[in-house]
Design a protein around this motif. Sequence first.
Motif: not given
Length: 267
Positions: A108-131
């Motif tokens: 359940d936690f991962a599903r909610k995180l996936d939704e938020v993370l998908a929007q973040f990646v689509a808008i801000y396009h991070p190069a990669y994650f450091e941690r």
Amino acid sequence: MFSASERVLYGKRQLIEVICQLRFPTILSISAKEPAEFQEAIRAEFPRYARNLEKLPPKVIGQPGAMKLEEQPTVVNYQFLTAAGDWKVNLTNTFLALATPVYTTWEDFARKLDEVLAQFVAIYHPAYFERIGLRYIDRLLSIAAHAEAYSNHPIALSVRAAYSGPIDQQRIDDVQEQSVQRVTQDVEMALAGGCRLKLHCGPGMVKRGNVEDKEVRFILDNDVFMNGKIELKHSAGALNTVHTHADRIFRGAITDQLHNAMEPQPL
């Protein structure tokens, strides 16, 4: 310190909070203007908004004998909360985080995180994650401490010796828990799969807001993370890996008595 037992859902959970944080190389546009597009993308689930300015502590720089403190810039921390306030997204120009005190299952936690993370990646396009880190903060004994069988030595009977130190069950005749003023452990160690662990544990009383616990509980603060250049396509795998470690550490920390007192149910 670890257990590979099958995962369960506890009927009487002991969690204070679960936090997942993903750090990335600085994106200046996040702090340059209000994140209106990101808010709109997640606003249906997180309608409440707040903006905080946070002053970072000074950074020590230089070599021994010539060290000095370097002032750090103020960080803008954007917060997006559910209507009930029980789920929170934090966004700064270096990290995205999801936190909740009402965690039920990783799925359940991962599903909610996936939704938020998908929007973040689509808008801000991070190069990669450091941690990529996952932190579970538990206050144990709210069940066991009230059971007659645990009344004299709740910590020794509920937490395994690797975590409880001198008040473990094997020394119950030598050390009275009531006489121990402070027992804490801070552990940093490497784990399999490129992960690391920062663990803080020991008896204490939790204070949330202005309300403090009236009885001593055993605090287990379990932070498992992965550092390095983590490509976006590998973030889901990294999250599952850190979760697996965190789950094994929690189950390895508690005794069978506390495990059963928490009413485990198969997933």
